[in-house]
Scaffold this motif. Sequence first.
Motif, mmCIF file in Angstrom:
data_model
loop_
_atom_site.group_PDB
_atom_site.id
_atom_site.type_symbol
_atom_site.label_atom_id
_atom_site.label_comp_id
_atom_site.label_asym_id
_atom_site.label_seq_id
_atom_site.Cartn_x
_atom_site.Cartn_y
_atom_site.Cartn_z
ATOM 1 N N ASN A 191 3.999 -5.763 1.353
ATOM 2 C CA ASN A 191 4.357 -6.164 2.640
ATOM 3 C C ASN A 191 5.324 -5.019 3.043
ATOM 4 O OD1 ASN A 191 6.824 -6.898 1.500
ATOM 5 N ND2 ASN A 191 5.736 -8.663 0.640
ATOM 6 N N ASN A 192 6.066 -5.311 3.937
ATOM 7 C CA ASN A 192 6.952 -4.452 4.725
ATOM 8 C C ASN A 192 8.250 -4.212 3.917
ATOM 9 O OD1 ASN A 192 5.447 -4.240 6.796
ATOM 10 N ND2 ASN A 192 6.404 -5.711 8.164
ATOM 11 N N ASN A 193 8.518 -5.063 2.854
ATOM 12 C CA ASN A 193 9.752 -4.960 2.178
ATOM 13 C C ASN A 193 9.353 -3.695 1.004
ATOM 14 O OD1 ASN A 193 11.895 -7.034 2.861
ATOM 15 N ND2 ASN A 193 9.927 -8.075 3.015
ATOM 16 N N LEU A 194 8.234 -3.598 0.669
ATOM 17 C CA LEU A 194 7.949 -2.517 -0.526
ATOM 18 C C LEU A 194 8.077 -1.184 0.336
ATOM 19 C CD1 LEU A 194 6.840 -2.610 -3.400
ATOM 20 C CD2 LEU A 194 4.740 -2.202 -2.456
ATOM 21 N N ARG A 195 9.116 -0.526 -0.064
ATOM 22 C CA ARG A 195 9.417 0.882 0.441
ATOM 23 C C ARG A 195 8.444 1.901 -0.260
ATOM 24 N NH1 ARG A 195 14.307 2.606 -0.935
ATOM 25 N NH2 ARG A 195 14.482 0.629 -2.341
ATOM 26 N N LEU A 196 8.020 3.093 0.438
ATOM 27 C CA LEU A 196 7.021 4.003 -0.103
ATOM 28 C C LEU A 196 7.627 5.227 0.272
ATOM 29 C CD1 LEU A 196 3.617 2.563 1.003
ATOM 30 C CD2 LEU A 196 4.584 2.393 -1.270
ATOM 31 N N SER A 197 7.629 6.340 -0.858
ATOM 32 C CA SER A 197 7.913 7.650 -0.429
ATOM 33 C C SER A 197 6.820 8.145 0.477
ATOM 34 C CB SER A 197 7.984 8.471 -1.663
ATOM 35 O OG SER A 197 6.694 8.502 -2.247
ATOM 36 N N GLN A 198 7.407 9.439 0.803
ATOM 37 C CA GLN A 198 6.501 9.924 2.187
ATOM 38 C C GLN A 198 4.973 10.165 1.215
ATOM 39 O OE1 GLN A 198 7.919 13.298 4.287
ATOM 40 N NE2 GLN A 198 8.888 12.106 5.684
ATOM 41 N N ASP A 199 4.858 10.499 0.067
ATOM 42 C CA ASP A 199 3.472 10.860 -0.642
ATOM 43 C C ASP A 199 2.796 9.467 -1.117
ATOM 44 O OD1 ASP A 199 5.510 10.601 -2.373
ATOM 45 O OD2 ASP A 199 4.825 12.348 -3.514
ATOM 46 N N GLY A 200 3.219 8.322 -0.434
ATOM 47 C CA GLY A 200 2.642 6.982 -0.975
ATOM 48 C C GLY A 200 3.240 6.419 -2.317
ATOM 49 N N ASN A 201 4.215 6.998 -2.914
ATOM 50 C CA ASN A 201 4.528 6.346 -4.221
ATOM 51 C C ASN A 201 5.508 5.062 -4.038
ATOM 52 O OD1 ASN A 201 3.065 7.817 -5.996
ATOM 53 N ND2 ASN A 201 4.603 9.440 -5.658
ATOM 54 N N ILE A 202 5.571 4.072 -4.728
ATOM 55 C CA ILE A 202 6.490 3.002 -4.531
ATOM 56 C C ILE A 202 7.801 3.347 -4.818
ATOM 57 C CG2 ILE A 202 6.994 0.897 -5.415
ATOM 58 C CD1 ILE A 202 3.704 0.434 -5.679
ATOM 59 N N THR A 203 8.846 3.192 -4.071
ATOM 60 C CA THR A 203 9.979 3.726 -4.473
ATOM 61 C C THR A 203 11.135 2.398 -4.652
ATOM 62 O OG1 THR A 203 10.761 3.932 -2.130
ATOM 63 C CG2 THR A 203 10.123 6.001 -3.298
#
Lengths: 289, 289, 289
Positions: A67-79
């Motif tokens: 959901n919106n709380n899950l931050r992703l890096s520009q290449d789509g990895n979960i940060t």
Amino acid sequence: MKPIVILFLVFSSFFIVGDLYSQIPQKVVENLKNSVVRILIDSIPMGTGFFVSSDGDIVTNYHVIVNNNLRLSQDGNITSKIYIETKDKKRYEVYIHNYYINKGKKQSELYDYCLLKIKNNRIKFPFLKLGKYEDMKEGQFILTCGYPFGMEEQFVSAGYVSTKCVQELYYQEHVSSGVPVIADTMKRNISYLDITTNKGNSGGPIIVYDKNESILVVGISSFIVTPIGEGAKYILNKIEESKKIGHAELLGINILEEIQKLAEALTYNSFGISGCISIDYFRETYREK
Amino acid sequence: MKPIVILFLVFSSFFIVGDLYSQIPQKVVENLKNSVVRILIDSIPMGTGFFVSSDGDIVTNYHVIVNNNLRLSQDGNITSKIYIETKDKKRYEVYIHNYYINKGKKQSELYDYCLLKIKNNRIKFPFLKLGKYEDMKEGQFILTCGYPFGMEEQFVSAGYVSTKCVQELYYQEHVSSGVPVIADTMKRNISYLDITTNKGNSGGPIIVYDKNESILVVGISSFIVTPIGEGAKYILNKIEESKKIGHAELLGINILEEIQKLAEALTYNSFGISGCISIDYFRETYREK
Amino acid sequence: MKPIVILFLVFSSFFIVGDLYSQIPQKVVENLKNSVVRILIDSIPMGTGFFVSSDGDIVTNYHVIVNNNLRLSQDGNITSKIYIETKDKKRYEVYIHNYYINKGKKQSELYDYCLLKIKNNRIKFPFLKLGKYEDMKEGQFILTCGYPFGMEEQFVSAGYVSTKCVQELYYQEHVSSGVPVIADTMKRNISYLDITTNKGNSGGPIIVYDKNESILVVGISSFIVTPIGEGAKYILNKIEESKKIGHAELLGINILEEIQKLAEALTYNSFGISGCISIDYFRETYREK
């Protein structure tokens, strides 16, 4: 003599019953609570999950994690860092099992399940046994346990299976043009439940138990039927947009923000009608792999 | 023959049980209702209380009595009239037992109890026996009775003990500078309950009953977990202040007042998660004196 | 030997009971659902009803049928089409039995019942047996079934009879001057219920069942006690009027309309306190004719 003996026995059981029906077996409540965990993304409480294996596999809703709380890096990895917290307030960092966000992503999203695993785990955890959708009968007494309203303590609630039915779903693909397209329609087995659940209960187990006090998970607590429902989501989106334009203040009160808070409270919380998705979808995926 | 006899007996008790579990014993409901009273300050309904002695001692929450509705003279004497009203709609004027607002004030406020006594009483009242916090088990079936929403009739609700836990409290002293200072931290035993309570249920008894249908009070109905909670109180205070500045009207509607009403409705009423404070604190005080 | 036998038997029944009390008998739930229908006026879902005879007589609340959605011709004839929909989603056109909107109109309105009949019916329907108000005891376990929030599936909820009491009513006549006049005061037997019902449950049956799993209707689900209640209706009316004057927009949000939606959500939905009217009034009318 026989009739007298019988009467006496019936009479005794009368009282014993009176005593018994006045509570949910303590062993059931205890085992349920020990297997249920709170789920946090970057220390924000997101919902509920539960252990399904002794080595720390945890099930929750897909929407609790992605959901919106899950931050992703520009290449789509979960940060973002994802944690589970057990009843005794111990936290463990977890990761999403790759299958559920890649090869199995579409199924995970539709049937709203996700598998989490504890990083470098060596502990044995109490866990819940997975049952079947057919173990859930209309009228059946059920329990759930979770973390509504971001509570720090677990909340156990009890109720009944109201209606088992099939729900039709429209799977949207967010294509490059930005306009969502209905890519597929699917069906899923759900149950409406006469039980108290609220925002935060998502991902919790819906359980039944038998005379030996052994527990079976029959569904995942996943949704709520609310009085303003879809309408409110439309308002909330509109307000979210208008907030980008500016503040609408009346005597120092940010009026739109207050209305937004009230609409959210009415949208995500229970007026007594809750719902779960059949555990079958997850169980089958879990066994296959 | 033995197996046949056994089967027959089991079969009988099956039906008797089916009949029994379908209701709360009428004697329990009746005794509960007869001991519960409505509490009014200057004819405004404030909440609920219950008799704990035959000569008319009544327990309620501290916050039901000591709040903005209790008028005081300049030298600090109570000028409001406090009444209790029994199930049969008879009213009696009561006074606050001095200990609870003087020597024992700090404890009364923290553990949220207060003792009322009927003026010049000569009547014998039905009353409830005080139990212990340890009589309340997680999963236990419980009842409460009270006057939610300012109802004139009593409302009985049933549910389960969800979670017993310890709550940490910060006791503030309102010093002369006007800025509250944390003077002390204390802990209290509470229980989260899966039961319907609303504004007005405060001060009501949380009871269990045994196979002989005798009742024990195990907690005092004291709080509710709501979706907007503390946030809403902040809004409500802000609106209260802004109302001093002027009216914000839109097409003849006092917009802030309406938002205030909606926020209040969401703040003081149940989304199914209620709470009580252990009866132990009051019981010990009551015995000592 | 006797004590041993007794102990053994008691022990067995202990477990059987544990199993039994964990559900509402499936036959009861099934029979209830098969007899309950959804009511629609011109395809708008209005509430709930239930069969009271095998040839398709349906009872519901008067307010579910006679309201602003029922269109009338200039000479007072009903031009709306009224439908019932059974659990299997089959729709049948129905008409209002003439007695309930003419000779018996005043009684129908006060006691909030209405009889519908299927046009040209030749089908045999499952139906519910009418019980008596005295069959409903305080503390009794009850069930209802209906279509809250315009749901397409039936929702069964379970709870307890909280308080039986007499409600005083003021019957207004809308005289030619336009000012309503209190023409009569009447009393009716109602019960407050600790059960989840919401907008749309109106007209549904409140049932009890005995050890043989046979069902009796003891009341008609008719009202809800809400935190803002009458106050909200006043706001809603005021907003309705102000909307005729113009739109009050803040940053593109129609602020009054949003407040209206929130107030409606809080007014028509359950905070856990529901109510029913005694089935006696309808039963007596139904037998007479």
